[in-house]
Design an enzyme around this catalytic site. Structure first.
Site, PDB file in Angstrom:
ATOM      1  N   HIS A 188       2.731 -33.171  -7.599  1.00 51.16           N
ATOM      2  CA  HIS A 188       2.746 -33.598  -8.998  1.00 51.16           C
ATOM      3  C   HIS A 188       3.850 -32.857  -9.742  1.00 51.16           C
ATOM      4  O   HIS A 188       3.931 -31.634  -9.685  1.00 51.16           O
ATOM      5  CB  HIS A 188       1.393 -33.309  -9.661  1.00 51.16           C
ATOM      6  CG  HIS A 188       0.342 -34.318  -9.337  1.00 51.16           C
ATOM      7  ND1 HIS A 188      -0.792 -34.500 -10.088  1.00 51.16           N
ATOM      8  CD2 HIS A 188       0.267 -35.232  -8.330  1.00 51.16           C
ATOM      9  CE1 HIS A 188      -1.532 -35.456  -9.558  1.00 51.16           C
ATOM     10  NE2 HIS A 188      -0.909 -35.915  -8.489  1.00 51.16           N
TER      11      HIS A 188
ATOM     12  N   PRO B 215     -11.764 -23.157 -15.573  1.00 50.83           N
ATOM     13  CA  PRO B 215     -10.948 -24.023 -14.707  1.00 50.83           C
ATOM     14  C   PRO B 215      -9.853 -24.797 -15.416  1.00 50.83           C
ATOM     15  O   PRO B 215      -9.044 -25.450 -14.751  1.00 50.83           O
ATOM     16  CB  PRO B 215     -11.988 -24.975 -14.102  1.00 50.83           C
ATOM     17  CG  PRO B 215     -13.107 -25.009 -15.096  1.00 50.83           C
ATOM     18  CD  PRO B 215     -13.149 -23.635 -15.697  1.00 50.83           C
TER      19      PRO B 215
ATOM     20  N   LYS C 265      -6.265 -21.943 -12.245  1.00 52.00           N
ATOM     21  CA  LYS C 265      -5.707 -20.675 -11.781  1.00 52.00           C
ATOM     22  C   LYS C 265      -6.559 -19.933 -10.746  1.00 52.00           C
ATOM     23  O   LYS C 265      -6.064 -19.006 -10.101  1.00 52.00           O
ATOM     24  CB  LYS C 265      -5.493 -19.740 -12.980  1.00 52.00           C
ATOM     25  CG  LYS C 265      -4.402 -20.192 -13.910  1.00 52.00           C
ATOM     26  CD  LYS C 265      -3.059 -20.172 -13.227  1.00 52.00           C
ATOM     27  CE  LYS C 265      -2.055 -21.050 -13.909  1.00 52.00           C
ATOM     28  NZ  LYS C 265      -1.189 -21.762 -13.024  1.00 52.00           N
TER      29      LYS C 265
ATOM     30  N   TYR D 156       1.710 -23.064 -15.775  1.00 48.96           N
ATOM     31  CA  TYR D 156       0.926 -23.999 -14.977  1.00 48.96           C
ATOM     32  C   TYR D 156       1.407 -24.037 -13.524  1.00 48.96           C
ATOM     33  O   TYR D 156       0.612 -24.054 -12.587  1.00 48.96           O
ATOM     34  CB  TYR D 156       0.995 -25.397 -15.579  1.00 48.96           C
ATOM     35  CG  TYR D 156      -0.095 -26.331 -15.104  1.00 48.96           C
ATOM     36  CD1 TYR D 156      -1.217 -26.577 -15.881  1.00 48.96           C
ATOM     37  CD2 TYR D 156      -0.002 -26.983 -13.872  1.00 48.96           C
ATOM     38  CE1 TYR D 156      -2.225 -27.426 -15.448  1.00 48.96           C
ATOM     39  CE2 TYR D 156      -0.999 -27.835 -13.425  1.00 48.96           C
ATOM     40  CZ  TYR D 156      -2.119 -28.051 -14.213  1.00 48.96           C
ATOM     41  OH  TYR D 156      -3.108 -28.891 -13.765  1.00 48.96           O
TER      42      TYR D 156
END
Length: 391
Positions: free
Chosen positions: A72, A293, A297, A385
């Site tokens: 992604h 969540p 991580k 992220y």
């Protein structure tokens, strides 16, 4: 039984550590209280940071991930029926994430360990870590109904929040930092193709929603629900209807429904245990820290911990210096606290608190608009992220 490193827990952290040590010529023994089937089927995280992907590949555990995992290059933020895509490679110099379930990571690492690595004992319950402050620590454990002792040079506790490892650190040396949230996630698995090709994080006046996936044919979706919610209190139709409300957009996007095969509620908390080392006992993963969540991580932090330990022990073996081992807790905690910060920011950005005020509502929208309108704000999110550097 004797080994250099005794590893408690055969989750992804313990299994990856055994693999990294094997590659460095350092022997280990892994003790896991559950049976193999349980370890290979427990549902956990599914988002791998760029660094985690790179480590798995380097360890020889990336072949199936690269065939079956879903790369992604971004996520979508939704708010006020609007959509904003965060482009990871454009903002981070090419980094991305991989959707590949923890269950599959464990299967890959278990296969490698049983074929090439040291002993991996399932249904071996660790009872206590003793002598951690000496140069001969050991783990008392029970296997096949018989109590035994694993003598080690080092013990690494990868046994989760409820394991025995953390209990070996004297209470007077410990600081605990935690926050519990007044909501949880109602999560479902559904036999339907994902309705979007990337993860969708939605902020809505009725609460947060997340569209995720496990494969091209299996969707993983979440709804914010009050703390203590019983998953079975929600019918399948109610879940789909609420997901449609919270994920709604102003264009013609539609959420596809399918048979729900699993539903559960995950509580939300932040937790950090300091220090992460006591003598020759080292904590890794959920044994030392938990994140909500929202930021994806948990698994990735555990990988960072064991990479840090493996590098430190390899350095000690090659250079004769314990410098990196002595710095283990401090090194890991720098990364842990940055992940805690990011996970907290994502959680408060997207979830609706029970007693939220109109002022706080508007602040959430302002923060989302800042991310959508500022390359600097988008870069901060994308860098965190896709993953902070190890070590």
């Amino acid at each position: 039984m004797r080994t250099t490193v005794g590893i408690i827990g055969a989750g992804p952290a313990g299994l990856l550590l055994a693999r990294l040590l094997h590659g460095a010529g350092i022997d280990s023994v892994v003790l896991e209280s559950r049976d193999r089937a349980y370890v290979e089927h427990r549902q956990r995280a599914g988002i791998l940071e760029q660094g985690t992907v790179d480590v798995l590949r380097a360890a020889g555990a990336g072949q199936r991930m690269d065939r079956e995992g879903l790369r992604h290059d971004g996520i979508e933020l939704r708010y006020d029926r609007r959509r904003h895509r965060v482009d990871f490679p454009a903002l981070t110099g090419g980094r991305s994430v991989m959707v590949y379930a923890q269950t599959e990571v464990c299967k890959d690492l278990i296969d490698l360990q049983l074929k090439e690595g040291g002993p991996l004992l399932f249904e071996a319950e660790a009872l206590a870590v003793e002598g951690a402050d000496t140069d001969r620590p050991h783990v008392r454990f029970r296997h096949e109904g018989v109590e035994d002792v694993l003598e080690c040079d080092y013990v690494v506790g990868c046994d989760g929040f409820w394991g025995v490892s953390r209990k070996a650190i004297p209470a007077e040396l410990v600081q605990v930092f935690e926050r519990t949230y007044p909501f949880g996630w109602l999560g479902i698995l559904a036999d339907v193709a994902p309705s979007h090709d990337e993860l969708v994080y939605a902020r809505h006046d009725r609460g947060f929603a997340l569209l995720s996936m496990r494969s091209p044919s299996v969707s993983r979706l979440y709804l914010q629900v009050p703390e203590g919610t019983d998953a079975e209190a929600w019918s399948d139709d109610e879940i789909w209807a609420e997901l449609e409300r919270r994920l709604e957009t102003a264009d013609d996007w539609r959420l596809e429904r399918g048979p729900i095969t699993q539903k559960s509620v995950t509580p939300m908390r932040s937790y950090v245990h300091e220090p992460m080392r006591y003598g020759r006992l080292f904590l890794a993963g959920d044994a030392a820290h938990i994140v909500p969540p929202t930021g994806a991580k948990g698994l990735n932090l555990a990988v960072g911990d064991v990479v840090t330990f493996a590098r430190a022990l390899t350095y000690e073996k090659e250079k004769g210096s314990a410098q990196l081992l002595d710095a283990y807790s401090e090194t890991c905690l720098r990364r842990v606290w940055q992940a805690e910060r990011f996970s907290y920011d994502m959680t408060t950005l997207l979830h609706r608190a029970p007693e939220v005020t109109p002022f706080e509502d508007r602040l959430q929208l302002a923060r989302l608009e800042r991310i959508a309108g500022s390359a600097a704000a988008g870069t901060d999110l994308a860098e965190a992220y896709t993953g902070l550097p190890f070590g």
